[in-house]
Design a protein around this motif. Sequence first.
Motif, PDB file in Angstrom:
ATOM      1  N   LEU A   1       0.823  -1.209   0.000  1.00 14.55           N
ATOM      2  CA  LEU A   1       0.000   0.000   0.000  1.00 14.55           C
ATOM      3  C   LEU A   1       0.858   1.261   0.000  1.00 14.55           C
ATOM      4  O   LEU A   1       0.421   2.315   0.442  1.00 14.55           O
ATOM      5  N   GLY A   2       2.065   1.143  -0.490  1.00  8.77           N
ATOM      6  CA  GLY A   2       2.942   2.302  -0.562  1.00  8.77           C
ATOM      7  C   GLY A   2       4.134   2.247   0.356  1.00  8.77           C
ATOM      8  O   GLY A   2       5.027   3.093   0.282  1.00  8.77           O
ATOM      9  N   GLY A   3       4.159   1.278   1.250  1.00 14.13           N
ATOM     10  CA  GLY A   3       5.298   1.127   2.149  1.00 14.13           C
ATOM     11  C   GLY A   3       5.186   1.983   3.394  1.00 14.13           C
ATOM     12  O   GLY A   3       4.289   2.818   3.527  1.00 14.13           O
ATOM     13  N   PRO A   4       6.108   1.792   4.347  1.00 15.91           N
ATOM     14  CA  PRO A   4       6.106   2.606   5.562  1.00 15.91           C
ATOM     15  C   PRO A   4       6.413   4.065   5.245  1.00 15.91           C
ATOM     16  O   PRO A   4       6.918   4.390   4.161  1.00 15.91           O
ATOM     17  N   ASP A   5       6.092   4.927   6.163  1.00 16.73           N
ATOM     18  CA  ASP A   5       6.362   6.350   5.992  1.00 16.73           C
ATOM     19  C   ASP A   5       7.847   6.544   5.671  1.00 16.73           C
ATOM     20  O   ASP A   5       8.718   6.067   6.396  1.00 16.73           O
ATOM     21  N   PRO A   6       8.162   7.249   4.567  1.00 18.86           N
ATOM     22  CA  PRO A   6       9.575   7.402   4.176  1.00 18.86           C
ATOM     23  C   PRO A   6      10.405   8.198   5.170  1.00 18.86           C
ATOM     24  O   PRO A   6      11.634   8.157   5.106  1.00 18.86           O
ATOM     25  N   THR A   7       9.752   8.927   6.089  1.00 23.66           N
ATOM     26  CA  THR A   7      10.504   9.680   7.091  1.00 23.66           C
ATOM     27  C   THR A   7      10.809   8.845   8.329  1.00 23.66           C
ATOM     28  O   THR A   7      11.458   9.341   9.258  1.00 23.66           O
ATOM     29  N   SER A   8      10.347   7.597   8.351  1.00 18.26           N
ATOM     30  CA  SER A   8      10.485   6.770   9.558  1.00 18.26           C
ATOM     31  C   SER A   8      11.945   6.518   9.913  1.00 18.26           C
ATOM     32  O   SER A   8      12.789   6.284   9.053  1.00 18.26           O
ATOM     33  N   MET A   9      12.217   6.530  11.212  1.00 21.22           N
ATOM     34  CA  MET A   9      13.533   6.170  11.746  1.00 21.22           C
ATOM     35  C   MET A   9      13.303   5.180  12.886  1.00 21.22           C
ATOM     36  O   MET A   9      12.993   5.566  14.018  1.00 21.22           O
ATOM     37  N   PRO A  10      13.430   3.875  12.595  1.00 17.88           N
ATOM     38  CA  PRO A  10      13.244   2.876  13.645  1.00 17.88           C
ATOM     39  C   PRO A  10      14.510   2.689  14.477  1.00 17.88           C
ATOM     40  O   PRO A  10      15.633   2.810  13.970  1.00 17.88           O
ATOM     41  N   PHE A  11      14.294   2.382  15.753  1.00 18.95           N
ATOM     42  CA  PHE A  11      15.385   2.081  16.679  1.00 18.95           C
ATOM     43  C   PHE A  11      15.078   0.725  17.301  1.00 18.95           C
ATOM     44  O   PHE A  11      13.959   0.507  17.786  1.00 18.95           O
ATOM     45  N   GLY A  12      16.044  -0.190  17.284  1.00 23.71           N
ATOM     46  CA  GLY A  12      15.735  -1.504  17.816  1.00 23.71           C
ATOM     47  C   GLY A  12      16.941  -2.263  18.326  1.00 23.71           C
ATOM     48  O   GLY A  12      18.085  -2.016  17.925  1.00 23.71           O
ATOM     49  N   TRP A  13      16.655  -3.197  19.223  1.00 23.14           N
ATOM     50  CA  TRP A  13      17.640  -4.158  19.710  1.00 23.14           C
ATOM     51  C   TRP A  13      17.285  -5.517  19.128  1.00 23.14           C
ATOM     52  O   TRP A  13      16.171  -6.009  19.309  1.00 23.14           O
ATOM     53  N   PHE A  14      18.231  -6.124  18.395  1.00 25.63           N
ATOM     54  CA  PHE A  14      18.031  -7.402  17.718  1.00 25.63           C
ATOM     55  C   PHE A  14      18.788  -8.517  18.436  1.00 25.63           C
ATOM     56  O   PHE A  14      19.909  -8.304  18.913  1.00 25.63           O
ATOM     57  N   ASP A  15      18.152  -9.705  18.467  1.00 24.53           N
ATOM     58  CA  ASP A  15      18.849 -10.847  19.052  1.00 24.53           C
ATOM     59  C   ASP A  15      19.712 -11.521  17.980  1.00 24.53           C
ATOM     60  O   ASP A  15      19.641 -11.159  16.790  1.00 24.53           O
ATOM     61  N   PRO A  16      20.552 -12.502  18.342  1.00 18.38           N
ATOM     62  CA  PRO A  16      21.458 -13.118  17.363  1.00 18.38           C
ATOM     63  C   PRO A  16      20.744 -13.795  16.197  1.00 18.38           C
ATOM     64  O   PRO A  16      21.324 -13.956  15.117  1.00 18.38           O
ATOM     65  N   GLY A  17      19.465 -14.171  16.388  1.00 15.17           N
ATOM     66  CA  GLY A  17      18.722 -14.815  15.320  1.00 15.17           C
ATOM     67  C   GLY A  17      18.016 -13.848  14.390  1.00 15.17           C
ATOM     68  O   GLY A  17      17.304 -14.279  13.469  1.00 15.17           O
ATOM     69  N   GLY A  18      18.212 -12.541  14.615  1.00 16.63           N
ATOM     70  CA  GLY A  18      17.587 -11.544  13.752  1.00 16.63           C
ATOM     71  C   GLY A  18      16.210 -11.113  14.181  1.00 16.63           C
ATOM     72  O   GLY A  18      15.549 -10.332  13.483  1.00 16.63           O
ATOM     73  N   GLU A  19      15.733 -11.605  15.338  1.00 17.16           N
ATOM     74  CA  GLU A  19      14.435 -11.167  15.847  1.00 17.16           C
ATOM     75  C   GLU A  19      14.596  -9.855  16.616  1.00 17.16           C
ATOM     76  O   GLU A  19      15.621  -9.628  17.277  1.00 17.16           O
ATOM     77  N   LEU A  20      13.575  -9.008  16.512  1.00 14.28           N
ATOM     78  CA  LEU A  20      13.568  -7.766  17.270  1.00 14.28           C
ATOM     79  C   LEU A  20      13.171  -8.057  18.715  1.00 14.28           C
ATOM     80  O   LEU A  20      12.071  -8.558  18.975  1.00 14.28           O
ATOM     81  N   ALA A  21      14.056  -7.743  19.639  1.00 16.57           N
ATOM     82  CA  ALA A  21      13.725  -7.858  21.051  1.00 16.57           C
ATOM     83  C   ALA A  21      12.927  -6.649  21.507  1.00 16.57           C
ATOM     84  O   ALA A  21      12.034  -6.752  22.359  1.00 16.57           O
ATOM     85  N   ALA A  22      13.252  -5.475  20.937  1.00 20.74           N
ATOM     86  CA  ALA A  22      12.576  -4.235  21.319  1.00 20.74           C
ATOM     87  C   ALA A  22      12.656  -3.253  20.161  1.00 20.74           C
ATOM     88  O   ALA A  22      13.657  -3.214  19.440  1.00 20.74           O
ATOM     89  N   ASN A  23      11.602  -2.473  19.985  1.00 20.48           N
ATOM     90  CA  ASN A  23      11.553  -1.497  18.892  1.00 20.48           C
ATOM     91  C   ASN A  23      10.809  -0.247  19.328  1.00 20.48           C
ATOM     92  O   ASN A  23       9.884  -0.293  20.138  1.00 20.48           O
ATOM     93  N   LEU A  24      11.222   0.888  18.762  1.00 25.67           N
ATOM     94  CA  LEU A  24      10.471   2.137  18.839  1.00 25.67           C
ATOM     95  C   LEU A  24      10.825   2.928  17.586  1.00 25.67           C
ATOM     96  O   LEU A  24      12.002   3.064  17.239  1.00 25.67           O
TER      97      LEU A  24
END
Length: 299
Positions: free
Chosen positions: A44-67
């Motif tokens: 549907l057009g993708g996420p907002d192009p101005t978005s800046m995600p911040f996250g902590w990833f585990d060794p398997g590539g899963e997001l443990a936490a995001n904002l």
Amino acid sequence: MVKRLDSAGLTFRQEYFGDAAGWAALVRLLQDIFSIDIGPLQRLGGPDPTSMPFGWFDPGGELAANLSAFALPFVLNGRIVHAAGLQSGAVRPQWRGRGLYRDLTVKALDWCERQGFEAVILYTDKPSLYEAYGFRAMPLHRYEGTAPAPAIGATPARPLLPANADDLALLQLLLKARSPVSATLSVATNAAMFFINTQLDADVRISFLEDCQAAIAWKMDGPGRFSLLDVVAAEIPSLAAIFGGLDIASASVEVLFRPDKLDWTGAPQPFESGTVLMLRGLGDDAPHFPAMLSPMADF
């Protein structure tokens, strides 16, 4: 006592929406924590192009936490506020209690300040969590009243389906050229959130009024009760024109924003919801009239 950050075993990343694996990790996180599927946003057009995600990833590539932070200019009392929004805040249960979310909040707010945003807004069901960062709750009001007489001679509206390529292109054009739906409180641009909200609430209908070049987001909230969620147009049509195009029978109307551009008067009522709109910045500024942001801008 504030718990110190414990990020052992995790890797911090930001700006990963352009990475398919990073985006997929966020889709899974929000599905697992909130049962919300934002996957359709990609078509549907993708996420907002101005978005800046911040996250902590585990060794398997899963997001443990995001904002995630993103530009969200909005109108307050007749002027456009250069603001950011925060959304998609989540921590997986096994990673909670380690200071990860506090760390991401500080990082996101620091980024907002460096970008020069004069305010930050967010929705939350845990307002006390954000008060320590200078956020304050904003009272929200919807409007109730009697349905107006439909305008005569209007061309019948047709449904718009974002899954249809032509309808999606039309909606994208309308959203790009839209005027704020209210001069008191409304978003100036919100295409990504508009589209994802069409997918999250199966009761929402989108109709196109060709005479007005307007997309109307609405639903019937019980027998004979019309609920207006948003109007996407360069010039906001009257409520009578909207009723004329939709050709529906309704005894009462609920408008989920201040209807100052609809040529219709309703009575403000407190908006009861499980989430709270919070604002950081702008001193003590608040809407001069009872108002709320359209649910189609809910993030």
